[in-house]
Design an enzyme around this catalytic site. Structure first.
Site, PDB file in Angstrom:
ATOM      1  CG  ASP A 311      -2.003  -1.071   1.106  1.00  0.00           C
ATOM      2  OD1 ASP A 311      -2.396  -1.407  -0.024  1.00  0.00           O
ATOM      3  OD2 ASP A 311      -2.431  -1.589   2.151  1.00  0.00           O
ATOM      4  CE1 TYR A 399      -7.996  -4.872   8.116  1.00  0.00           C
ATOM      5  CE2 TYR A 399      -7.879  -5.742   5.899  1.00  0.00           C
ATOM      6  CZ  TYR A 399      -8.040  -5.944   7.247  1.00  0.00           C
ATOM      7  OH  TYR A 399      -8.245  -7.190   7.732  1.00  0.00           O
TER       8      TYR A 399
HETATM    9 CU   LIG Z   1      -6.534  -8.083   8.229  1.00  0.00          CU
END
Ligand SMILES: [Cu+2]
Ligand SMILES: *[C@@H]1O[C@H](CO)[C@@H](O)[C@H](O)[C@H]1NC(C)=O
Ligand SMILES: *[C@@H]1O[C@H](CO)[C@@H](O)[C@H](O)[C@H]1NC(C)=O
Ligand SMILES: *[C@@H]1O[C@H](CO)[C@@H](O)[C@H](O)[C@H]1NC(C)=O
Ligand SMILES: *[C@@H]1O[C@H](CO)[C@@H](O)[C@H](O)[C@H]1NC(C)=O
Ligand SMILES: *[C@@H]1O[C@H](CO)[C@@H](O)[C@H](O)[C@H]1NC(C)=O
Ligand SMILES: *[C@@H]1O[C@H](CO)[C@@H](O)[C@H](O)[C@H]1NC(C)=O
Length: 646
Positions: A311, A399
């Site tokens: 990321d 996330y």
């Molecule tokens: Cu996770």
């Protein structure tokens, strides 16, 4: 009008000069605009499809930064003010260094190695919209009985699987929004769209006839519907015990600089602690930030195998920084800082309240003692723990990463990583968590949904300079010895081993009991101990994938939690700067294999916070924060407990 302009120019100039607080301050919006203008008026402007992928401070040499910090700054300008810019144009990656003082390009060249710079937000947005103009996609969706207006497609980076020629590309997975806000809980199975980013075109749509039906939307919402408890009464912000001067923070016995860039998010620079015994500021951390993340999913099926995300290098934690919500994300006594970066067009973008800074009354005891050994008296003394936290949140798709730097008056720096948000899920016809012959790649976590197994590895770059640049890495191993001439049979003792070279400083934790120290062998306490800091590690996790697995080759540094390398200004990004579609030819493992000497040298500590995540039902519909981290704690750095002032 002219007068107004002149006044404005003068004011801006003054602002600019007075904002010169620190040579490692992040680029401000004026500087980002200046950079964009320089590129747009240079010969590079004629490059077709010019886009800005990385715009950051090109940091001055450490030597010059330290000289500047220790000199009388009033009449001196910065060592230099330069920017590093990575653009794409005409199908090539250009690396440019700009001088912001005289507005000229000081160097440029075309990068020809493996991998690509981070995607721009614009590219990802354009890619995600492409299916909605595709007849094939519209047709597929209609045949599945889905309403196209209720579909969201997300771009996912595709990793590298041994291809000798790579192109910049993403794969789109699509989700259904009807009757839910939890988009990720409604994956449309068996549908993958490959997008070539350079031509911004769909190159393939893979639709599986054996697709699993959409799970139901009922019960997937994560929106908070309860009553929020009243926040703890707060005295207000007007009596903070820290000061913010530009990006410089002063609090109790700490001072440091809080920076921000699109890639790392928060960057802590030149953190020093005041030693009241010595009456001086002492250096601890020159620079610290998240260097890379690696999130591989443990599902080798054709639809999931490529999900092996980096990321930080592929998107950027700063790029993913969200505006913090007072009272939810940060307490009432928090101060906020904006985060600036360049967009794909090179122009400045602002993330308001990207960082918060607050004192945390932890409710813990910083130290205490009750003494009953003095006849006729009970003496009790102690202090509550109050720390200073610097926080940001990066939301990368599903996330949310909560990233904390917490400074303690005892001299510790505690780094926290919290994982929350929603899971990436896979639809299934399975309704009960029974063991089946059929291999599944994660537990059943909600009706007709599998939470795929995966890891999160968050690697930190920690350029510690304990009381100066020249430091050593010491493994203080606990060794069991046999006792002689004693009723006891065994005891442990500490055997210190200074790592000689980078090879010697690559560690997999949990194998043996040892304390890991960064010491300054040139500085000793009055008692003769090396001054140092200890790395207190969290729950250890290393990558379990095979070494010859392609994603593992790209993230080979995740096989060890701890690395120490010789300082080199250009070695900062653990997976290499060009992480998108990288092949493992650059990065921490490669640098470390040079096996440089690290004894009494300027060294960098790398630590990976890892999570093996096999999801559970509580992770649905949104996941309670899962925390891990580490602490850097003074060891023989002070003459005595610094909380007890002399
Ligand atoms: Cu996770
Ligand atoms: C601008 O400054 C740099 C030093 O930072 C120097 O190398 C370069 O020659 C200067 N360019 C011009 C046009 O003055
Ligand atoms: C499709 O979704 C849109 C947006 O929610 C809605 O306005 C429209 O009525 C839906 N169409 C059908 C056929 O249900
Ligand atoms: C520029 O981008 C367009 C699509 O956005 C693409 O068709 C074209 O090939 C690109 N040109 C070059 C030289 O990369
Ligand atoms: C402000 O802080 C100082 C020192 O911590 C304290 O003495 C004072 O009472 C505080 N004032 C208010 C209004 O809270
Ligand atoms: C610093 O690191 C870069 C990138 O790894 C490398 O090319 C360069 O040779 C290194 N410099 C020194 C002095 O080791
Ligand atoms: C690294 O250097 C040390 C000291 O020179 C040496 O003992 C060790 O064998 C080297 N490691 C490798 C893999 O060459």
């Amino acid at each position: 009008m002219a007068i107004l302009t002149i006044i404005l120019v003068i004011t801006l100039k003054c602002l600019f000069i007075s904002s010169q607080h620190h040579p490692l301050d992040p680029l401000n919006p004026n500087e980002i605009s200046q950079i964009q203008k320089i590129i747009k008026t240079s010969h590079l402007a004629t490059l077709p499809n010019l886009s800005f992928h990385f715009v950051d401070l090109e940091e001055p040499d450490k030597k010059h930064v330290l000289q500047w910090l220790s000199s009388n700054k009033q009449h001196k300008s910065f060592p230099y003010r330069r920017a590093k810019v990575v653009i794409r144009g005409g199908g090539q990656t250009h690396e440019i260094i700009l001088d912001l003082t005289n507005g000229s390009i000081t160097s440029e060249h075309v990068y020809k190695g493996d991998g690509y710079p981070p995607f721009t937000f614009t590219e990802l947005l354009q890619a995600a919209r492409l299916p909605f103009n595709s007849f094939q996609f519209k047709d597929l969706v209609a045949r599945r009985g889905l309403n196209i207006s209720e579909i969201t497609c997300f771009p996912f980076t595709i990793g590298w699987f041994g291809e000798s020629i790579t192109r910049r590309a993403v794969k789109l997975s699509c989700f259904y929004r009807e009757r839910t806000t939890n988009v990720f809980s409604m994956p449309i199975d068996g549908l993958t769209i490959l997008v070539d980013i350079e031509s911004m075109q769909i190159t393939n749509i893979i639709s599986d006839r054996q697709k699993t039906p959409l799970p139901e939307a009922e019960g997937t919402d994560f929106q908070f519907s309860g009553v929020r408890p009243d926040p703890i009464p707060c005295k207000g912000n007007n009596n903070r015990s820290f000061t913010i001067n530009g990006h410089n923070i002063n609090w109790k016995n700490w001072r440091f600089n809080v920076g921000f860039n699109a890639r790392a998010g928060v960057i802590i620079s030149t953190a020093s602690i005041y030693d009241s015994g010595k009456n001086e500021w002492r250096r601890v951390l020159y620079r610290g930030h998240v260097s890379e993340t690696f999130v591989p999913y443990m599902d080798p099926s054709s639809e999931w195998y490529y999900k092996t995300f980096m990321d930080v290098g592929e998107f950027g934690f700063g790029r993913s920084a969200v505006t913090l919500v007072p009272l939810t994300d940060c307490p009432c006594n928090a101060a906020y800082m904006d985060g600036y970066m360049a967009g794909g067009d090179g122009l400045p973008q602002n993330v308001p309240r990207a960082i918060c800074i607050f004192e945390r009354y932890t409710g813990n005891i910083a130290w205490r003692h009750t003494e009953v050994g003095i006849p006729g008296k009970v003496i009790t003394s102690g202090e509550p723990e109050v720390n200073l936290v610097v926080r940001m949140v990066a939301t990368v798709g599903n996330y949310d990463y909560i990233l904390d730097w917490e400074f303690k008056q005892s001299g510790s720096i505690k780094v926290g990583v919290g994982l929350t948000g929603v899971l990436e899920m896979k639809p299934t016809t399975q309704t009960k968590a029974v063991q089946t012959k059929q291999e599944i790649y994660g537990p059943l976590i909600a009706k007709n949904r599998i939470g795929n197994n995966h890891d999160h590895f968050i690697t930190y770059y920690l350029d510690l300079d304990i009381d100066g640049e020249d430091n050593s890495f010491v493994k203080a191993n606990l060794k069991v010895k046999k006792a002689k001439a004693s009723p006891r049979k065994s005891y442990w003792t500490v055997i210190k081993d200074t790592a000689k070279t980078e090879d010697d400083a690559r560690l997999r934790l949990g194998m043996k009991a040892s304390e890991l120290l960064i010491v300054n062998p040139n500085k000793k306490t009055k008692l003769g101990n090396d001054v140092g800091y200890r790395l207190m590690t969290g729950q250890p996790a290393v990558s379990l994938m095979l070494d010859d697995d392609y994603p593992q080759m790209r993230a080979s540094y995740t096989k060890y939690q701890v690395w120490v390398t010789a300082y080199n200004k250009s070695e900062r990004w653990a997976a290499g700067f060009y992480a998108d579609r990288s092949t493992g030819k650059d990065g921490l493992a490669i640098w470390s294999h040079r096996n440089r000497s690290i004894v009494n040298k300027d060294i960098v500590l790398w630590y990976t916070v890892g999570f093996h995540h096999s999801p559970c039902q509580e992770d649905f519909p949104a996941m309670p924060t899962l925390a891990n981290g580490f602490e850097l704690r003074p060891v023989n750095f002070f003459e005595r407990n610094p909380l007890l002032k002399t």
